[in-house]
Enzyme design. Structure first.
Site, PDB file in Angstrom:
ATOM      1  N   TYR A   1       1.113  -1.001   0.013  1.00  0.00           N
ATOM      2  CA  TYR A   1      -0.111  -0.281  -0.381  1.00  0.00           C
ATOM      3  C   TYR A   1       1.261   1.550   0.152  1.00  0.00           C
ATOM      4  O   TYR A   1       2.212   1.192   0.371  1.00  0.00           O
ATOM      5  CB  TYR A   1      -1.584   0.130   0.900  1.00  0.00           C
ATOM      6  CG  TYR A   1      -0.469   0.112   2.661  1.00  0.00           C
ATOM      7  CD1 TYR A   1       0.984   0.160   3.080  1.00  0.00           C
ATOM      8  CD2 TYR A   1      -1.894  -0.240   3.876  1.00  0.00           C
ATOM      9  CE1 TYR A   1       0.684   0.059   4.360  1.00  0.00           C
ATOM     10  CE2 TYR A   1      -1.362  -0.944   4.930  1.00  0.00           C
ATOM     11  CZ  TYR A   1      -0.526  -0.403   4.942  1.00  0.00           C
ATOM     12  OH  TYR A   1       0.027  -0.233   6.517  1.00  0.00           O
ATOM     13  N   GLU A   2       0.448   2.256  -0.663  1.00  0.00           N
ATOM     14  CA  GLU A   2       1.401   3.275  -0.437  1.00  0.00           C
ATOM     15  C   GLU A   2       2.127   3.346  -1.541  1.00  0.00           C
ATOM     16  O   GLU A   2       2.733   4.370  -1.407  1.00  0.00           O
ATOM     17  CB  GLU A   2       1.433   4.147   0.772  1.00  0.00           C
ATOM     18  CG  GLU A   2       0.630   4.078   1.779  1.00  0.00           C
ATOM     19  CD  GLU A   2      -0.453   4.624   2.462  1.00  0.00           C
ATOM     20  OE1 GLU A   2      -0.851   5.569   0.754  1.00  0.00           O
ATOM     21  OE2 GLU A   2      -1.310   4.795   2.649  1.00  0.00           O
ATOM     22  N   GLY A   3       0.981   3.025  -2.559  1.00  0.00           N
ATOM     23  CA  GLY A   3       2.347   2.574  -3.726  1.00  0.00           C
ATOM     24  C   GLY A   3       3.117   1.767  -3.802  1.00  0.00           C
ATOM     25  O   GLY A   3       4.031   1.316  -3.046  1.00  0.00           O
TER      26      GLY A   3
END
Length: 597
Positions: A440-442
């Site tokens: 997550y978050e890229g």
């Protein structure tokens, strides 16, 4: 049962001896961060993490969150009390400006204590963690009225925040999003659509939840150029700050996940919910990226945090568990076997994790310090240099610390043998929790592409050239110091590999972009190895100086130097392997037909 003790002494060593925070008292918020205050803050954070957050970690994993028939969500027992203890002590607003109820202290301190909280209970700390990201976005892009309405309650923790980006058909490629916003003529919008994977999307621990939602205003351009950001509160907020009717945003489901069971990861449905534009129309990504960058640093910290608690438990187990005899002869002749810690391969695993953790801690705090300088310094040049470094380091910190955090949670689990695979010892949770931080978050592949495709060439390569010079100058300045030779010599070799790989990209990626894509992950890790090596060289210098002065715990500094030497001898040489992989290019990787996979 698992154990946890916050590494306070190591944190203080980095803050006081390596980063020398006392040199930054000219920056706003740093004037109050005296060594005594820093020690007090670190000590109180350690106490909270160990005594109130950690005890509900294992049970939170076992119990998880549940969605009721009415769409409300129940969190694990003890989470509400632990969350309240965190908020009531003021931790959520540690680095937030005082005008909104925060303490205005350095973000570096926030990062330092954040490690403890996340090690103690990663799932629980995601609730205030998302709030802090939302606070950052509103601080930068919100109107004065929005700041006054939302920030004080969010800073005190009675309201929480989320970020709503992902939809069932679009994750990384946000240009595909379908959530729409219809203007109402009174300054508000009706928001309709579905968002998935929304951490802390619904829960009972706060009076209100402030959702930050990406949506496309009717008639806006396609792709990322037509995306706007909206504040969509769970409960409407009156002019006097009081809560009104429930907004048309509901939790449709809770995601069934591999880990972080104690966090409510929700499918959120927006059915003409009332929202308010934050920032300019069609500029939502720039506003959201303030939150994303804050979140990426926080996620990198999660990778370090899980590796730290996994290491502590593995080291404790290795000291106690007796299995086999030492190759060099019995070390516990009065027992039927020796403890695991006598075996070289067990020490290899433990020292690998420890060397990563200690350098990762320094890397995280050094990067957080760049954020403080970039946002607080009155000197334009200092701000530019720090902002350049912050932008360059963010994908490396997120990608490398979370990749290695997961690898090392698995490595720590391996120390237990079969006992690590069953739930009794708690190691399974650390492996499961660590896995999401890579995604997550890229996802980390995107972090690597961001580094190679965007950050390297930004401003003519100004940031990367400045960092190469800084590391090279450090090696040269300490080259004649016999106590530093093992560190500077190894670091210079790693730097040479990194510079060569960077030059290879410059010569081979412009005409053939697949070369950059094929080598991006190896390059990110090559860069990370060198930066972590630089942190070890800086720590070694500080430890040697402390030993020479005769101050502090000599054994602490000697063990620091030994761990750093292990990193230089056994880990940093991996730069040569990464460089070799990069220089093979993309030809073989891209030749096979898609149908053959």
């Amino acid at each position: 049962m698992p154990i946890y003790k916050a590494p306070a002494n190591d944190t203080l060593f980095v803050l006081n001896n390596v980063l020398r925070l006392d040199r930054y008292h000219n920056l706003p918020g740093f004037e109050d961060a005296t060594p005594d205050m820093i020690e007090a803050i670190v000590g109180e954070a350690a106490k909270l993490a160990e005594e109130q957050l950690f005890p509900v970690n294992l049970s939170g994993d076992q119990e998880g969150c549940t969605r009721n028939d009415d769409g409300t969500v129940a969190v694990p027992k003890g989470f509400k009390e632990a969350y309240d203890a965190y908020c009531q002590s003021g931790w959520l607003g540690l680095a937030v400006p005082e005008q909104y109820g925060g303490q205005g202290l350095p973000y570096t301190l926030h990062a330092a204590v954040g490690e403890y909280m996340s090690s103690a209970n990663m799932a629980l700390m995601m609730y205030p963690g998302l709030t802090q990201g939302a606070i950052a976005a509103i601080l930068v892009h919100g109107s004065d009225a929005q700041k006054e309405t939302y920030l004080p309650k969010m800073v005190e923790g009675t309201w929480s925040g989320t970020m709503n980006l992902t939809e069932p058909h679009c994750g990384t490629d946000l240009g595909l999003l379908r959530t729409k916003a219809v203007p109402q003529g009174d300054g508000s919008y009706k928001i309709s659509g579905q968002k998935i994977f929304i951490s802390a999307g619904e829960h009972p621990m706060t009076d209100n939840i402030v959702h930050l939602v990406l949506a496309r205003i009717e008639g806006a351009p396609e792709g990322t150029k037509g995306i706007s950001l909206f504040i969509v509160p769970k409960f409407m907020v009156g002019d006097d700050g009081s809560l009104g009717e429930r907004n048309a945003v509901t939790c449709g489901a809770i995601e069934e996940k591999m880990g972080i069971h104690g966090n409510a990861t929700c499918v959120m449905n927006y059915d003409e919910a009332t929202g308010f534009l934050i920032g300019a129309e069609n500029k939502g990504l720039s506003a959201m990226f303030v939150m994303m960058n804050e979140a990426r640093l926080g996620v990198g910290l999660q990778g370090l945090s899980v590796a730290e608690i996994a290491y502590q438990n593995a080291a404790d187990y290795a000291r106690e568990r007796i299995q086999g005899r030492a190759l060099s002869g019995a070390k516990s002749p009065d027992k039927k076997a020796d403890p695991l810690i006598v075996h070289p391969d067990i020490r290899r695993a433990l020292l690998t994790i420890r060397a990563f953790n200690e350098a990762g801690r320094a890397f995280t705090l050094w990067t957080a310090l760049q954020s403080d300088i970039a946002h607080r310094s009155g000197d334009d040049k200092d701000r530019q240099v720090a902002d350049d470094l912050l932008g360059l380091m963010t994908p490396i910190l997120k990608g490398v610390l979370t990749d290695k955090g997961f690898d090392h949670a698995v490595m720590a689990q391996q120390v237990y043998g079969g006992h690590g695979y069953i739930e009794e010892h708690g190691m399974s949770q650390y492996v499961r929790d660590a896995r999401i931080a890579m995604i997550y978050e890229g996802a980390n592949g995107i972090q690597a592409l961001d580094l190679v495709g965007r950050k390297l060439g930004l401003n003519g390569g100004r940031a990367v050239m400045a960092l190469f010079k800084e590391i090279g100058d450090f090696c040269e300045e300490n080259r004649a110091d016999d106590a530093m030779v093992v560190y500077t010599k190894s670091l210079k070799k790693g730097l040479n590999d990194l510079q060569a790989a960077t030059m290879w990209f410059m010569q081979n990626a412009m005409a053939k972009p697949d070369n950059a894509g094929a080598g991006s992950t190896d390059y990110m890790h090559l860069f990370g190895l060198v930066v972590l090596g630089y942190m070890w060289a800086k720590m070694a210098k500080a430890a040697n100086e402390a030993l020479e002065s005769g101050t502090g715990d000599a054994d602490f500094y000697k063990n620091k130097l030994l761990t750093g030497k292990f990193y230089m001898e056994r880990i940093l040489p991996e730069t040569a392997l990464r460089k070799t992989r990069i220089e093979t290019g993309a030809d073989t990787m891209m030749e096979m037909a898609a149908e053959a996979f």
